[in-house]
Design a protein around this motif. Structure first.
Motif, PDB file in Angstrom:
ATOM      1  N   ILE A 345       0.840  -1.211   0.000  1.00 21.94           N
ATOM      2  CA  ILE A 345       0.000   0.000   0.000  1.00 21.94           C
ATOM      3  C   ILE A 345       0.869   1.253   0.000  1.00 21.94           C
ATOM      4  CG2 ILE A 345      -1.690   1.321   1.337  1.00 21.94           C
ATOM      5  CD1 ILE A 345      -2.723  -1.413   2.412  1.00 21.94           C
ATOM      6  N   GLU A 346       1.916   1.238   0.825  1.00 23.19           N
ATOM      7  CA  GLU A 346       2.812   2.407   0.904  1.00 23.19           C
ATOM      8  C   GLU A 346       3.476   2.682  -0.440  1.00 23.19           C
ATOM      9  OE1 GLU A 346       7.115   3.468   2.900  1.00 23.19           O
ATOM     10  OE2 GLU A 346       5.786   2.099   3.980  1.00 23.19           O
ATOM     11  N   TYR A 348       2.484   1.690  -3.437  1.00 20.73           N
ATOM     12  CA  TYR A 348       1.446   2.064  -4.407  1.00 20.73           C
ATOM     13  C   TYR A 348       1.163   3.559  -4.313  1.00 20.73           C
ATOM     14  CZ  TYR A 348      -3.126   1.975  -6.772  1.00 20.73           C
ATOM     15  OH  TYR A 348      -4.183   2.205  -7.622  1.00 20.73           O
ATOM     16  N   ASN A 349       0.945   4.054  -3.102  1.00 21.19           N
ATOM     17  CA  ASN A 349       0.592   5.463  -2.934  1.00 21.19           C
ATOM     18  C   ASN A 349       1.759   6.395  -3.234  1.00 21.19           C
ATOM     19  OD1 ASN A 349      -2.094   5.046  -2.226  1.00 21.19           O
ATOM     20  ND2 ASN A 349      -1.668   4.926  -0.042  1.00 21.19           N
ATOM     21  N   SER A 350       2.951   6.040  -2.759  1.00 27.89           N
ATOM     22  CA  SER A 350       4.085   6.960  -2.903  1.00 27.89           C
ATOM     23  C   SER A 350       4.607   7.021  -4.330  1.00 27.89           C
ATOM     24  CB  SER A 350       5.219   6.546  -1.957  1.00 27.89           C
ATOM     25  OG  SER A 350       5.701   5.258  -2.295  1.00 27.89           O
ATOM     26  N   ALA A 353       0.774   6.293  -7.385  1.00 27.03           N
ATOM     27  CA  ALA A 353      -0.262   7.330  -7.339  1.00 27.03           C
ATOM     28  C   ALA A 353       0.355   8.730  -7.341  1.00 27.03           C
ATOM     29  CB  ALA A 353      -1.141   7.137  -6.101  1.00 27.03           C
ATOM     30  N   ASN A 354       1.298   8.976  -6.415  1.00 27.11           N
ATOM     31  CA  ASN A 354       1.839  10.330  -6.270  1.00 27.11           C
ATOM     32  C   ASN A 354       2.785  10.716  -7.404  1.00 27.11           C
ATOM     33  OD1 ASN A 354       0.425  10.500  -3.927  1.00 27.11           O
ATOM     34  ND2 ASN A 354       2.183  10.654  -2.562  1.00 27.11           N
ATOM     35  N   ARG A 509      -5.218   6.992  -5.132  1.00 33.15           N
ATOM     36  CA  ARG A 509      -4.648   6.744  -3.804  1.00 33.15           C
ATOM     37  C   ARG A 509      -5.508   5.763  -3.027  1.00 33.15           C
ATOM     38  NH1 ARG A 509      -0.619   9.096  -1.397  1.00 33.15           N
ATOM     39  NH2 ARG A 509      -1.560   8.702   0.643  1.00 33.15           N
ATOM     40  N   LEU A 510      -4.833   4.932  -2.267  1.00 33.45           N
ATOM     41  CA  LEU A 510      -5.523   3.907  -1.486  1.00 33.45           C
ATOM     42  C   LEU A 510      -5.571   4.304  -0.017  1.00 33.45           C
ATOM     43  CD1 LEU A 510      -3.811   0.708  -2.970  1.00 33.45           C
ATOM     44  CD2 LEU A 510      -6.024   1.679  -3.601  1.00 33.45           C
ATOM     45  N   ASP A 511      -6.686   4.011   0.615  1.00 32.20           N
ATOM     46  CA  ASP A 511      -6.838   4.231   2.050  1.00 32.20           C
ATOM     47  C   ASP A 511      -6.618   2.892   2.752  1.00 32.20           C
ATOM     48  OD1 ASP A 511      -7.522   4.728   4.645  1.00 32.20           O
ATOM     49  OD2 ASP A 511      -9.427   5.716   4.193  1.00 32.20           O
TER      50      ASP A 511
END
Length: 662
Positions: A345-346, A348-350, A353-354, A509-511
């Motif tokens: 997840i970390e 994926y988001n960093s 997504a970002n 972004r994933l929660d």
């Protein structure tokens, strides 16, 4: 694009004992990235993968399931192929060792090697453990019993065919010494030379009579071809090798340019396989690369814990390319990588997504907002443009340098350096500020052109690793993937092109609060399946309360007796299965500043990759002894439950290697 010639590469063939987890799936994704990159470079790639479907374990699993071995492997091979296809593996051939053409050729190879004297008939003779189906010498026994399971042994003999490994050993040593790129990384080469070749090779058993699920030896049908002579030869049988006359496909592609395998089977691919090829008078593969393992957070993957990670679960939660990105990016060149749901997840988001998704979305949105989607080069340059262009056009050579050494994680990182530089360029040029000044509209257009061109080049370099994402990016930019040879040239995006009106969010972004309950559902399902399996095996309801175990008391010892034993914390730095045993693992254990080799009968409970990185409790000063012909210099402490399942004793809190246990 110029044709750079053929490039034949293979993965190891997956053993059909069960569904492959993400650590197994990593290899096919890694291989696919290499194959796609080589095709982009201009090579005529032939990429082969598949399944290894014979052996005693398969026969036993099929019997337990109440079906034939062929029905069993059909199911598992179908599942393997489904997962390989799901992660977009672009293989050219999917081999199964139950394929008729493979079996026919293996029989011919066995006969050829027998006729020329490389294979001879002999027998295993010694003290036999029936449950383990293993032969032992008197010196290998522990207290007169099987060193694997501790049961009684009886004198026995089994007829078998053997391959004369020692006949070719010196020739192989010379080949390895004169071909420094043959075994990679270099640490794998040193291990093979020092631990196996230089001490001397024993002849290899290449047939068995104690089970029937295998390829029969034509001229002696009570024997079946055993393990490696069956499995390894797929690399030549499936491209048309035949002792009586090989196909054009074989003549074109052999020798293989790359065998991509896990580090635990390097020995078989760099010792057994080259010697088989020498005996067949065939060229050796150009390179064997033993990649590291992807470990589940340093913990043992177990259905009972519900912590096994499968590729299809990752794809359901994150998508195909996010799954590919994680395993490619997180795996170091030589050391093992770690995978956890939190880390996925970390990352994926960093990164996705970002860094990437946000960059593409912002660039397309600004083009639509300021110029109705028209991307135009105006020539209104500034000093800041030069550094962006230098980074973008220099990325191709950096990626190429990494990929030439199979440093795939480093190569994909170089592509993301390009995307990060684009994001920095947006901060430097501040398009939203330029948009407010009518006199700076040409400069604003040039900035957006530079971004669009940079993203196009980046997406084209990304395609080998994340093919679906790369294609989505260039589609939104209303262009196509750039030819590899042009990826160091800036300014080829056609000025005046109109980008898509509504950019697609590539990676939202994933929660974690939304993802982790789904992960818990996956884990709960695994546990339920495990309990159902155990209930079926046990034939009744599971016990409500935790069982207690009483064992026969041993004689008391004095404190002085206890003081003679030295217990310390050790760290397992490498581990592999002992070839002559179904029960034993051989671990290299770091204890303070020294390393000891320890053989343990825990193979049914731990795989070699699960062992690496564990902190364990070690009896250090146990007198060295040989188990299955392998020296053991200590003992790992384990607990055993009523079902015979073992659990390594590990420190409750983090402890340094060498810490005394008292």
């Amino acid at each position: 694009m110029a044709n750079k010639g053929k490039y034949y590469m293979t993965t190891a063939i997956t053993y059909t004992s069960g569904k492959p987890h993400i650590g197994n799936t990593y290899e096919i994704i890694l291989a696919d990235a290499i194959a796609r990159y080589k095709r982009a470079e201009g090579y005529d790639v032939y990429f082969q993968t598949g399944t290894d479907e014979h052996g005693q374990k398969i026969q036993e699993k099929a019997e337990a399931a109440g079906i034939s071995p062929k029905e069993y492997v059909d199911q598992v091979a179908g599942e393997v192929k489904r997962i390989w296809d799901m992660v977009n593996a672009s293989y050219d051939s999917f081999v199964r060792t139950t394929d008729e053409d493979h079996e026919k050729c293996v029989k011919k190879i066995f006969k050829k090697l027998y006729d020329q004297g490389d294979i001879y008939k002999g027998s295993y003779e010694g003290l036999y453990c029936t449950p383990c189906e293993s032969f032992w010498t008197e010196s290998q026994l522990v207290d007169g019993k099987c060193p694997d399971c501790g049961r009684e042994v009886k004198p026995a003999k089994e007829e078998a065919y053997f391959f004369r490994m020692s006949k070719y050993a010196d020739r192989l040593i010379d080949y390895i010494n004169t071909h420094p790129d043959f075994i990679q990384p270099v640490s794998r080469k040193n291990e093979m030379m020092n631990n196996f070749l230089l001490p001397g090779l024993q002849d290899l058993c290449v047939s068995r009579t104690s089970f029937s699920w295998g390829i029969p030896v034509d001229f002696d049908p009570k024997h079946v071809v055993y393990v490696w002579l069956d499995a390894l030869t797929n690399y030549i049988t499936k491209i048309g090798y035949d002792p009586d006359g090989s196909s054009d496909l074989f003549k074109k592609n052999w020798p293989a340019d790359l065998h991509l395998i896990g580090k635990d089977i390097v020995r078989f691919h760099t010792i057994y396989w080259p010697i088989f090829l020498m005996a067949l008078d065939l060229p050796l593969p150009k390179q064997v690369f033993g990649h590291p393992w992807l470990l589940q957070g340093g913990d043992k993957m177990s259905k009972s814990k519900g912590n096994v990670i499968y590729a299809d679960d990752m794809v359901d939660l994150f998508g195909v390319d996010a799954t590919r990105y994680f395993v490619l990016h997180e795996m170091p060149y030589e050391n093992d990588g770690v995978i956890t749901w939190d880390l996925i997840i970390e990352r994926y988001n960093s990164d996705l997504a970002n860094v990437l998704g946000n960059l593409v979305n912002r660039t397309i949105s600004m083009s639509n907002k300021y110029f109705d989607g028209i991307v135009k080069a105006t020539g209104a340059t500034a000093d800041v443009d030069a550094d962006l262009k230098a980074v973008v056009t220099g990325t191709k050579d950096k990626v190429e340098a990494k990929m030439d050494k199979l440093r795939v994680a480093d190569a994909i990182s170089e592509v993301f350096v390009l995307f990060r530089r684009c994001n920095k360029y947006i901060d430097e040029t501040e398009p939203w500020v330029l948009a407010k000044d009518e006199a700076k509209q040409d400069r604003l257009a040039e900035v957006l052109y530079n971004l669009t061109e940079s993203i196009t080049i980046g997406a084209s370099l990304l395609h080998s690793f994340l093919p679906e994402t790369a294609e989505k990016i260039v589609a939104q930019l209303n262009t196509s993937l750039r030819d590899y040879e042009t990826l160091d040239q800036f300014g080829l995006y056609v000025s005046g092109t109109k980008v898509t009106e509504k950019p697609q969010i590539l990676f939202a972004r994933l929660d974690p609060k939304e993802i982790m309950p789904k992960v818990e559902e996956i884990q709960a399902k695994q546990k339920a399946e495990y309990e159902a399996e155990q209930k079926k095996i046990g034939g009744g309801e599971a016990a409500e309360d935790e069982a207690v175990i009483d064992i026969e008391a041993k004689d008391e010892i004095t404190f002085e007796d206890f003081e003679k034993m030295q217990f310390q914390v050790g760290e397992i730095i490498s581990c592999e299965a002992v070839p002559k045993s179904k029960k034993l693992l051989c671990s290299q254990v770091k204890i303070g500043s020294t390393t000891k080799q320890i053989v343990s009968g825990i193979r049914k409970d731990y795989s070699p990759e699960e062992m690496v990185g564990k902190k364990v409790m070690v009896l250090v000063n146990l007198k060295p002894a040989k188990l299955a012909g392998v020296l053991s210099e200590g003992m790992l402490l384990c607990a055993e439950d009523e079902n015979g399942e073992l659990s390594l004793m590990t420190p409750e809190k983090p402890m340094p290697s060498g810490a005394e246990i008292c």
